[in-house]
Design a protein around this motif. Structure first.
Motif, PDB file in Angstrom:
ATOM      1  N   UNK A 227       0.932  -1.538  -0.484  1.00  0.00           N
ATOM      2  CA  UNK A 227      -0.069  -0.272  -0.326  1.00  0.00           C
ATOM      3  C   UNK A 227       0.580   1.068  -0.497  1.00  0.00           C
ATOM      4  N   UNK A 228       2.524   1.277   0.536  1.00  0.00           N
ATOM      5  CA  UNK A 228       2.379   1.978  -0.133  1.00  0.00           C
ATOM      6  C   UNK A 228       3.210   3.406  -1.423  1.00  0.00           C
ATOM      7  N   UNK A 229       2.368   4.066  -1.684  1.00  0.00           N
ATOM      8  CA  UNK A 229       2.666   3.895  -3.048  1.00  0.00           C
ATOM      9  C   UNK A 229       2.137   6.049  -3.346  1.00  0.00           C
ATOM     10  N   UNK A 230       2.196   6.098  -4.747  1.00  0.00           N
ATOM     11  CA  UNK A 230       1.878   7.664  -4.647  1.00  0.00           C
ATOM     12  C   UNK A 230       1.172   7.270  -4.827  1.00  0.00           C
ATOM     13  N   UNK A 231       0.121   6.499  -5.354  1.00  0.00           N
ATOM     14  CA  UNK A 231      -1.642   6.472  -5.234  1.00  0.00           C
ATOM     15  C   UNK A 231      -2.511   6.191  -4.525  1.00  0.00           C
ATOM     16  N   UNK A 232      -1.737   5.768  -3.203  1.00  0.00           N
ATOM     17  CA  UNK A 232      -2.574   5.877  -2.094  1.00  0.00           C
ATOM     18  C   UNK A 232      -2.582   7.015  -1.546  1.00  0.00           C
ATOM     19  N   UNK A 233      -1.540   7.976  -1.612  1.00  0.00           N
ATOM     20  CA  UNK A 233      -0.950   8.984  -1.104  1.00  0.00           C
ATOM     21  C   UNK A 233      -2.097  10.326  -1.652  1.00  0.00           C
ATOM     22  N   UNK A 234      -1.732  10.570  -2.790  1.00  0.00           N
ATOM     23  CA  UNK A 234      -2.194  11.704  -3.923  1.00  0.00           C
ATOM     24  C   UNK A 234      -3.965  10.906  -3.367  1.00  0.00           C
ATOM     25  N   UNK A 235      -4.411   9.731  -3.565  1.00  0.00           N
ATOM     26  CA  UNK A 235      -5.318   9.292  -4.306  1.00  0.00           C
ATOM     27  C   UNK A 235      -6.455  10.114  -3.339  1.00  0.00           C
ATOM     28  N   UNK A 236      -6.057   9.389  -2.044  1.00  0.00           N
ATOM     29  CA  UNK A 236      -6.148   9.863  -0.452  1.00  0.00           C
ATOM     30  C   UNK A 236      -7.067  11.426  -0.740  1.00  0.00           C
ATOM     31  N   UNK A 237      -5.661  12.417  -0.774  1.00  0.00           N
ATOM     32  CA  UNK A 237      -5.953  13.194  -0.787  1.00  0.00           C
ATOM     33  C   UNK A 237      -6.185  14.583  -1.477  1.00  0.00           C
TER      34      UNK A 237
ATOM     35  N   UNK B 289     -13.304  19.842  -0.374  1.00  0.00           N
ATOM     36  CA  UNK B 289     -13.768  20.713   0.022  1.00  0.00           C
ATOM     37  C   UNK B 289     -12.971  21.577  -1.257  1.00  0.00           C
ATOM     38  N   UNK B 290     -13.739  21.925  -2.190  1.00  0.00           N
ATOM     39  CA  UNK B 290     -13.532  22.369  -3.020  1.00  0.00           C
ATOM     40  C   UNK B 290     -11.733  22.462  -3.830  1.00  0.00           C
ATOM     41  N   UNK B 291     -10.733  21.485  -3.358  1.00  0.00           N
ATOM     42  CA  UNK B 291      -9.187  22.043  -3.848  1.00  0.00           C
ATOM     43  C   UNK B 291      -8.795  21.165  -4.607  1.00  0.00           C
ATOM     44  N   UNK B 292      -8.068  21.074  -5.052  1.00  0.00           N
ATOM     45  CA  UNK B 292      -6.746  19.749  -5.944  1.00  0.00           C
ATOM     46  C   UNK B 292      -6.748  17.983  -4.817  1.00  0.00           C
ATOM     47  N   UNK B 293      -5.727  19.203  -4.106  1.00  0.00           N
ATOM     48  CA  UNK B 293      -5.552  18.147  -2.599  1.00  0.00           C
ATOM     49  C   UNK B 293      -6.034  18.762  -1.509  1.00  0.00           C
ATOM     50  N   UNK B 294      -5.748  17.498  -0.626  1.00  0.00           N
ATOM     51  CA  UNK B 294      -6.507  18.664   0.919  1.00  0.00           C
ATOM     52  C   UNK B 294      -6.014  16.919   1.999  1.00  0.00           C
ATOM     53  N   UNK B 295      -6.075  17.205   3.312  1.00  0.00           N
ATOM     54  CA  UNK B 295      -5.572  16.537   4.100  1.00  0.00           C
ATOM     55  C   UNK B 295      -6.967  16.715   4.925  1.00  0.00           C
ATOM     56  N   UNK B 296      -7.786  15.900   6.384  1.00  0.00           N
ATOM     57  CA  UNK B 296      -9.373  15.892   6.862  1.00  0.00           C
ATOM     58  C   UNK B 296      -8.593  15.568   7.838  1.00  0.00           C
ATOM     59  N   UNK B 297      -9.772  15.949   8.646  1.00  0.00           N
ATOM     60  CA  UNK B 297      -9.419  15.237  10.530  1.00  0.00           C
ATOM     61  C   UNK B 297     -10.782  15.785  10.609  1.00  0.00           C
ATOM     62  N   UNK B 298     -10.616  15.273  11.738  1.00  0.00           N
ATOM     63  CA  UNK B 298     -12.062  15.010  13.071  1.00  0.00           C
ATOM     64  C   UNK B 298     -11.498  15.629  14.208  1.00  0.00           C
ATOM     65  N   UNK B 299     -12.783  16.640  14.639  1.00  0.00           N
ATOM     66  CA  UNK B 299     -12.526  17.091  16.365  1.00  0.00           C
ATOM     67  C   UNK B 299     -13.889  16.767  16.815  1.00  0.00           C
ATOM     68  N   UNK B 300     -13.397  16.573  18.588  1.00  0.00           N
ATOM     69  CA  UNK B 300     -15.328  16.370  19.131  1.00  0.00           C
ATOM     70  C   UNK B 300     -15.143  17.748  19.219  1.00  0.00           C
ATOM     71  N   UNK B 301     -14.630  19.270  19.234  1.00  0.00           N
ATOM     72  CA  UNK B 301     -14.872  20.038  20.085  1.00  0.00           C
ATOM     73  C   UNK B 301     -13.524  21.276  19.426  1.00  0.00           C
ATOM     74  N   UNK B 302     -14.594  22.038  18.940  1.00  0.00           N
ATOM     75  CA  UNK B 302     -14.287  23.501  18.860  1.00  0.00           C
ATOM     76  C   UNK B 302     -14.341  24.489  19.478  1.00  0.00           C
ATOM     77  N   UNK B 303     -13.801  25.408  20.818  1.00  0.00           N
ATOM     78  CA  UNK B 303     -14.463  26.606  21.174  1.00  0.00           C
ATOM     79  C   UNK B 303     -14.455  27.931  19.890  1.00  0.00           C
ATOM     80  N   UNK B 304     -15.303  28.558  19.277  1.00  0.00           N
ATOM     81  CA  UNK B 304     -15.115  29.561  18.383  1.00  0.00           C
ATOM     82  C   UNK B 304     -14.745  31.137  19.405  1.00  0.00           C
ATOM     83  N   UNK B 305     -14.361  31.857  18.609  1.00  0.00           N
ATOM     84  CA  UNK B 305     -14.389  33.683  20.105  1.00  0.00           C
ATOM     85  C   UNK B 305     -14.234  34.729  18.883  1.00  0.00           C
ATOM     86  N   UNK B 306     -14.530  35.443  19.001  1.00  0.00           N
ATOM     87  CA  UNK B 306     -15.047  36.426  18.377  1.00  0.00           C
ATOM     88  C   UNK B 306     -13.899  37.651  18.308  1.00  0.00           C
TER      89      UNK B 306
END
Length: 213
Positions: free
Chosen positions: A178-188, A195-212
């Motif tokens: 599984x260690x090849x360009x197609x796996x890494x760039x395919x997921x990206x 997210x309307x980009x060519x490549x991206x990384x994605x994450x989860x978050x359980x909690x996010x605090x906003x501030x003004x």
């Protein structure tokens, strides 16, 4: 959707179960964080790894985080057995939390199918209650990719630099099917499309605090 900025991050804790976890999952984020935040301080924590693999991780961290001040905590617990060493893993994570008050924490996702990843993903938000915790995803045989809610677009040059550095700094993994360009760039590419980009990384978050302010 207007993006939030990660400019202004001064301190990062990067948690990985194994050498290469962080770079596979968040290598693009590491490259862009270091470029956008001169003087970035990084606590780089791994739970497992034989000496040769730890050496790979040290060199990779320096390459993915150029200019950052990196301190390492490289554990040698047995691969695939972290749940059986819960107290030791918990102490390693909580030690990092005692020593650093980071702006950002990178950790595996608690929904990951790999037991070592799940252990760290479960511990991270309880140890770092005052930091933004982004939980990364790692492609694997188990087919456990979820539905992330946080995206970081990557310019083409960053995505390709990430893959180049993976090959350069983790030669021990080159024989894996599984260690090849197609796996890494395919997921990206897939996450980029979401997210309307060519490549991206994605994450989860359980909690996010906003501030003004």
């Amino acid at each position: 959707m207007r993006p939030l900025s990660l400019t202004g991050i001064t301190s990062l804790v990067a948690l990985g179960a194994h050498p290469d976890d962080l770079e596979i999952a968040a290598g693009g984020l590491l490259l862009q964080l270091a470029a956008a935040n001169p003087g970035l301080r990084v606590r780089y924590v791994l739970a497992t790894g034989a000496p040769a693999r730890q050496a790979e991780a040290r060199a990779a961290a320096a390459a993915f985080l150029p200019g950052a001040a990196i301190t390492f905590d490289l554990g040698a617990l047995p691969d695939g057995r972290l749940p059986a060493h819960w107290d030791a893993v918990k102490e390693q994570v909580e030690s990092a939390a005692r020593e650093v008050r980071p702006d950002l924490v990178l950790a595996p996702w608690s929904g990951d199918a790999h037991q070592d990843h799940r252990a760290l993903g479960t511990l991270a938000p309880t140890a770092f209650r005052d930091a933004l915790v982004l939980n990364y995803e790692i492609p694997k045989w188990d087919g456990d990719l979820g539905r992330p809610s946080v995206y970081l677009p990557m310019p083409d040059a960053v995505a390709r630099r990430k893959v180049e550095l993976l090959h350069t700094h983790f030669p021990s993994q080159a024989g894996r099917d599984w260690w090849d360009d197609e796996v890494f760039l395919g997921l990206a590419r897939l996450r980029g499309m979401e997210c309307r980009s060519r490549y991206a990384e994605a994450f989860h978050t359980a909690k996010l605090t906003l501030t003004l302010s």
